[in-house]
Design a protein around this motif. Structure first.
Motif, PDB file in Angstrom:
ATOM      1  N   ARG A 149      -0.257   2.829   5.554  1.00  0.00           N
ATOM      2  CA  ARG A 149       0.456   2.486   4.321  1.00  0.00           C
ATOM      3  C   ARG A 149       1.758   1.753   4.641  1.00  0.00           C
ATOM      4  O   ARG A 149       2.282   1.828   5.744  1.00  0.00           O
ATOM      5  CB  ARG A 149       0.768   3.741   3.514  1.00  0.00           C
ATOM      6  N   HIS A 205      -8.915   3.303 -11.374  1.00  0.00           N
ATOM      7  CA  HIS A 205      -8.498   1.909 -11.168  1.00  0.00           C
ATOM      8  C   HIS A 205      -9.035   1.458  -9.811  1.00  0.00           C
ATOM      9  O   HIS A 205      -9.123   2.254  -8.871  1.00  0.00           O
ATOM     10  CB  HIS A 205      -6.974   1.812 -11.201  1.00  0.00           C
ATOM     11  N   GLU A 206      -9.364   0.174  -9.700  1.00  0.00           N
ATOM     12  CA  GLU A 206      -9.922  -0.339  -8.450  1.00  0.00           C
ATOM     13  C   GLU A 206      -8.930  -0.275  -7.302  1.00  0.00           C
ATOM     14  O   GLU A 206      -9.326  -0.273  -6.129  1.00  0.00           O
ATOM     15  CB  GLU A 206     -10.400  -1.783  -8.637  1.00  0.00           C
ATOM     16  N   ARG A 207      -7.612  -0.214  -7.614  1.00  0.00           N
ATOM     17  CA  ARG A 207      -6.595  -0.123  -6.564  1.00  0.00           C
ATOM     18  C   ARG A 207      -6.030   1.291  -6.419  1.00  0.00           C
ATOM     19  O   ARG A 207      -5.009   1.478  -5.766  1.00  0.00           O
ATOM     20  CB  ARG A 207      -5.464  -1.108  -6.846  1.00  0.00           C
ATOM     21  N   LEU A 208      -6.708   2.274  -7.023  1.00  0.00           N
ATOM     22  CA  LEU A 208      -6.247   3.664  -6.949  1.00  0.00           C
ATOM     23  C   LEU A 208      -7.235   4.509  -6.153  1.00  0.00           C
ATOM     24  O   LEU A 208      -8.415   4.588  -6.485  1.00  0.00           O
ATOM     25  CB  LEU A 208      -6.105   4.247  -8.360  1.00  0.00           C
ATOM     26  N   GLY A 249       0.811  -4.157  -9.238  1.00  0.00           N
ATOM     27  CA  GLY A 249      -0.152  -4.778  -8.344  1.00  0.00           C
ATOM     28  C   GLY A 249      -0.303  -4.114  -6.988  1.00  0.00           C
ATOM     29  O   GLY A 249      -0.979  -4.654  -6.101  1.00  0.00           O
ATOM     30  N   HIS A 250       0.305  -2.933  -6.798  1.00  0.00           N
ATOM     31  CA  HIS A 250       0.206  -2.241  -5.515  1.00  0.00           C
ATOM     32  C   HIS A 250      -1.118  -1.492  -5.384  1.00  0.00           C
ATOM     33  O   HIS A 250      -1.766  -1.159  -6.390  1.00  0.00           O
ATOM     34  CB  HIS A 250       1.361  -1.239  -5.364  1.00  0.00           C
ATOM     35  N   GLU A 251      -1.496  -1.202  -4.154  1.00  0.00           N
ATOM     36  CA  GLU A 251      -2.604  -0.302  -3.865  1.00  0.00           C
ATOM     37  C   GLU A 251      -2.023   1.101  -3.703  1.00  0.00           C
ATOM     38  O   GLU A 251      -1.087   1.294  -2.926  1.00  0.00           O
ATOM     39  CB  GLU A 251      -3.329  -0.714  -2.591  1.00  0.00           C
ATOM     40  N   VAL A 252      -2.566   2.062  -4.437  1.00  0.00           N
ATOM     41  CA  VAL A 252      -1.956   3.390  -4.508  1.00  0.00           C
ATOM     42  C   VAL A 252      -2.922   4.465  -4.033  1.00  0.00           C
ATOM     43  O   VAL A 252      -4.082   4.511  -4.461  1.00  0.00           O
ATOM     44  CB  VAL A 252      -1.517   3.717  -5.953  1.00  0.00           C
ATOM     45  N   THR A 253      -2.419   5.332  -3.147  1.00  0.00           N
ATOM     46  CA  THR A 253      -3.117   6.559  -2.790  1.00  0.00           C
ATOM     47  C   THR A 253      -2.361   7.707  -3.444  1.00  0.00           C
ATOM     48  O   THR A 253      -1.210   7.974  -3.098  1.00  0.00           O
ATOM     49  CB  THR A 253      -3.162   6.770  -1.267  1.00  0.00           C
ATOM     50  N   LEU A 288       0.606   0.713  -9.943  1.00  0.00           N
ATOM     51  CA  LEU A 288      -0.613  -0.028 -10.251  1.00  0.00           C
ATOM     52  C   LEU A 288      -0.313  -1.237 -11.123  1.00  0.00           C
ATOM     53  O   LEU A 288      -0.850  -2.331 -10.907  1.00  0.00           O
ATOM     54  CB  LEU A 288      -1.617   0.898 -10.940  1.00  0.00           C
ATOM     55  N   ARG A 347       0.862  -1.171   0.000  1.00  0.00           N
ATOM     56  CA  ARG A 347       0.000   0.000   0.000  1.00  0.00           C
ATOM     57  C   ARG A 347       0.908   1.233   0.000  1.00  0.00           C
ATOM     58  O   ARG A 347       1.644   1.451   0.961  1.00  0.00           O
ATOM     59  CB  ARG A 347      -0.910  -0.016   1.220  1.00  0.00           C
TER      60      ARG A 347
END
Length: 216
Positions: free
Chosen positions: A66, A42-45, A24-28, A21, A2
């Protein structure tokens, strides 16, 4: 992982978000204006709007929970030599927030002229290029030097990445690195390769607590 990315709308920051992304990371992505983030939804953004990255209380929520923080706040975000300092005050706040949140891994972009010239560098670079850059952009590099000092004084497992002139060319993945030094003869590097270096550093023990010069 994260990951929180500061300066996400800049040239390097956008590349950090995209590459994170893709990996495969989750990004803020921390931005002032979400409309300027040229990265598809994106679902992980998660896009977080923060208007003052120099305020610890404001920054704290976007770093809490994070695994790592990447700062792309630097020369590209502070183009005018007389502009108000950004990177130094921001990283002082970000590292303080990370300390409170218990987040340890940090990488931050700086610039090659903040570091020392490599041994064997050519006379023209030593006598003309670096002195001219440091004189014309002294306030900008002073801001980056303050940023590096704030990072080094923090309790984070930090890495500072120092690129030379940035180019909008494709990622190569074959750039050169120099630990605690600039790359000899290093003149340019793609922004995408700087992003790669920023994402690689938090999980590379050889970079922890070091300034890393990068160049093509």
């Amino acid at each position: 992982m994260r990951i929180t990315v500061f300066g996400a709308t800049g040239g390097v920051g956008r590349e950090v978000v995209r590459q994170a992304l893709d990996a495969g990371h989750e990004v803020t992505a921390v931005v002032r204006d979400p409309a300027r983030l040229a990265v598809p939804a994106h679902e992980r953004l998660l896009v977080a709007t923060v208007t003052d990255v120099t305020d610890v209380e404001t920054v704290l929520p976007v770093v809490s929970g994070r695994d790592a923080v990447v700062s792309a706040l630097g020369a590209a975000n502070n183009k005018q030599a007389k502009a108000k300092p950004v990177a130094g005050p921001a990283l002082a706040a970000i590292t303080a927030a990370m300390d409170r949140a218990g987040v340890r891994r940090l990488s931050a972009v700086s610039a090659a002229p903040v570091g020392r010239l490599p041994d064997g560098e050519g006379l023209f670079t030593r006598a003309v290029v670096y002195p001219l850059l440091r004189r014309l952009l002294r306030d900008l590099y002073a801001d980056l030097a303050d940023m590096e000092a704030a990072v080094a004084a923090s309790g984070t497992q930090w890495t500072v990445v120092r690129p030379p002139m940035l180019r909008n060319t494709p990622r190569t993945g074959t750039y050169r690195r120099a630990i605690d030094a600039n790359v000899p003869g290093g003149r340019v590097i793609p922004r995408a390769d700087v992003a790669d270096a920023l994402l690689t550093a938090p999980t590379d023990p050889s970079c922890t607590g070091r300034a890393v010069g990068v160049a093509s």
